[in-house]
Motif scaffolding. Structure first.
Motif, PDB file in Angstrom:
ATOM      1  N   GLU A 108       0.801  -1.231   0.000  1.00 52.88           N
ATOM      2  CA  GLU A 108       0.000   0.000   0.000  1.00 52.88           C
ATOM      3  C   GLU A 108       0.835   1.284   0.000  1.00 52.88           C
ATOM      4  OE1 GLU A 108      -2.893  -0.093   3.160  1.00 52.88           O
ATOM      5  OE2 GLU A 108      -4.050  -1.679   2.206  1.00 52.88           O
TER       6      GLU A 108
ATOM      7  N   MET B 140      -1.003   4.525   0.193  1.00 48.79           N
ATOM      8  CA  MET B 140      -1.672   4.927   1.437  1.00 48.79           C
ATOM      9  C   MET B 140      -1.289   6.365   1.813  1.00 48.79           C
ATOM     10  SD  MET B 140      -3.626   4.188   3.931  1.00 48.79           S
ATOM     11  CE  MET B 140      -3.854   2.527   4.556  1.00 48.79           C
TER      12      MET B 140
ATOM     13  N   MET C 199     -13.817   0.783  12.220  1.00 46.18           N
ATOM     14  CA  MET C 199     -13.080   1.984  11.805  1.00 46.18           C
ATOM     15  C   MET C 199     -14.036   3.111  11.425  1.00 46.18           C
ATOM     16  SD  MET C 199      -9.946   0.785  11.909  1.00 46.18           S
ATOM     17  CE  MET C 199      -8.546   0.581  10.851  1.00 46.18           C
TER      18      MET C 199
ATOM     19  N   GLU D 227      -2.817  -3.151  15.203  1.00 44.58           N
ATOM     20  CA  GLU D 227      -3.384  -2.351  14.113  1.00 44.58           C
ATOM     21  C   GLU D 227      -2.813  -0.929  14.155  1.00 44.58           C
ATOM     22  OE1 GLU D 227      -4.956  -3.120  11.446  1.00 44.58           O
ATOM     23  OE2 GLU D 227      -5.439  -1.088  10.840  1.00 44.58           O
TER      24      GLU D 227
END
Ligand code: BGC
Length: 440
Positions: free
Chosen positions: A189, A192, A328, A401
């Protein structure tokens, strides 16, 4: 002969007809099922920093432990997977999966610039061989957000030498490890940073800057830039260097083993246009454009999807009233995976590997329902003829996370934070049932 390209590309090469409605069972009771192609990769994913624990030489370990930090808590022992990786592989095997995506940790392999740890390369070789011994195709990410502390201390991805440094690491790691890999992902990613730069509030700029400055003070650098969270002003430079790093890393991996499929993984929403003059296409160009261009030269594109994003003429539209939200705060929308995959293939023409897809929730029943719903739509995309090589769920186990610490639960298995004991959740059985039938 080691595993070759056909093993990996086989699923996508299989005819779409093989993925269309087939029949299982016998006689009058036969049921039509929506099947996936023979050789389809079914996996679960993790990343080194999120599960291994005690990643002391990494940039993120430092930023997690300074003040101020944006991290809710430090990664600490994580899931102790540096020790317990055989248990993790057993979990994947016991689900009937045939693939496992994990990352090798640059900070462990090259803890000081130019020092490559033979012991750590041996460790990752054992993990790769452990996958093979359990019938799991190893899908190996070379960099999953974290980087060596020295790399960040030298400016991270803003360093003009960043691409060369990454390529040197890829060269050393691939020459030792590529033989038994099933596929390689250079960077996880990397786009991102553009997405984060857009969606995070302006005060984030100051927070990242202050956190980097504190880490710099702790390690004697006046230019510390962690590899994961960008300072907004650095994004264009970092993106240019990451694209160069992907290309140089790919070349280094290919030089070690030319038949190993190599790609990059991107974070991709299912972007949908709402109303007239929607910003959707402009956002797609901004978030993915340069990466989709780069991916055209790759063997596959890794799609990582968690949600949809609806865009009107002003910006992103909030979730519909009453929509169920994930941990989220995004809408739970299983059809997003199919939408993202369809777009990713149309934009690049290369085969797609779903390298991540999942749901943050403490209510595993939601995940157990989310997986079959998303795969029902994905199967339709496959049946349309889009070459999808496999589906890898995020994540095999609950883990660290990032800035959210241990507060988010993406795992198919829970992990007891005191004993590190893993236990399957019902969602693991839900995915496993689909895997074993190769059909939804
Ligand atoms: C990342 C993972 C992360 C997951 C869930 C992806 O952005 O690659 O490391 O844990 O999403 O947020």
């Amino acid at each position: 002969m080691g595993p070759d390209r056909r093993e990996f590309l086989g699923a996508a090469g299989a005819s779409a007809a093989a993925a269309a409605a087939a029949t299982v069972g016998e006689g009058a009771a036969a049921q039509p099922v929506a099947s996936f192609p023979k050789g389809f990769l079914w996996g679960a994913a993790t990343a080194a920093h999120q599960i291994e624990g005690n990643n002391l030489s990494s940039d993120l370990w430092l930023v997690e432990n300074v003040k101020p930090t944006m991290f809710r808590e430090p990664s600490g022992d994580a899931c102790n997977s540096l020790e317990l990786w055989p248990t993790d592989l057993d979990l994947a095997r016991d689900m009937g999966l045939n693939a496992y995506r994990f990352s090798i940790e640059w900070a462990r392999i090259e803890p000081e610039p130019g020092f490559f740890s033979a012991a750590m390369l041996d460790h990752y070789q054992a993990v790769i061989d452990g996958c093979r011994a359990r019938g799991l195709t190893p899908v190996v990410t070379f960099s999953h957000f974290s980087a060596p502390r020295w790399f960040a201390a030298g400016g991270g991805w803003t360093n003009p030498e960043a691409a060369d440094l990454f390529a040197r690491y890829c060269d050393r790691a691939a020459r030792r490890l590529a033989a038994n890999m099933g596929a390689a992902v250079t960077l996880n990613e990397p786009n991102m940073i553009t997405v984060v730069g857009e969606v995070l509030p302006p005060q984030m700029t100051g927070m990242v800057r202050d956190m980097n400055a504190a880490a710099g003070r702790a390690c004697g650098s006046s230019n510390f830039k962690n590899a994961m969270l960008p300072e907004v002003a650095d994004i264009p430079t970092a993106q240019a260097h990451m694209i160069a790093a992907h290309k140089a890393g790919r070349a280094a991996i290919k030089a070690a083993r030319s038949d190993l499929p190599v790609g990059v993984s991107l974070t991709m929403s299912d972007d949908q246009a709402v109303g007239e003059n929607s910003l959707r296409d402009a956002k797609r160009a901004q978030f993915y454009g340069p990466w989709l261009e780069a991916a055209k030269a790759d063997d596959f594109l890794g799609v990582q999807n968690y949600a949809r994003a609806q865009w009107n003429d002003k910006g992103q539209v909030p979730p519909p009233k009453g929509a169920k939200l994930n941990g989220m705060g995004a809408e739970i929308y299983p059809a997003s995976l199919a939408g993202a995959v369809r777009y990713a293939h149309a934009a690049t023409g290369v085969p797609i590997l779903v390298t991540e897809h999942g749901l943050s929730t403490a209510d595993d029943a939601l995940r157990a329902a989310f997986i079959p719903a998303a795969l029902t739509d994905l199967q339709k995309v496959v049946a349309e003829g889009v070459p999808v090589q496999g589906y890898i769920h995020w994540s095999l186990i609950d883990n660290f996370e990032w800035v959210f610490g241990y507060s988010q639960h993406f795992g198919l298995h829970s992990v007891d934070r005191a004993t590190f004991r893993r236990a399957p959740k019902p969602s693991a059985a839900a995915l496993s049932a689909i895997v074993r039938r190769n059909a939804v």
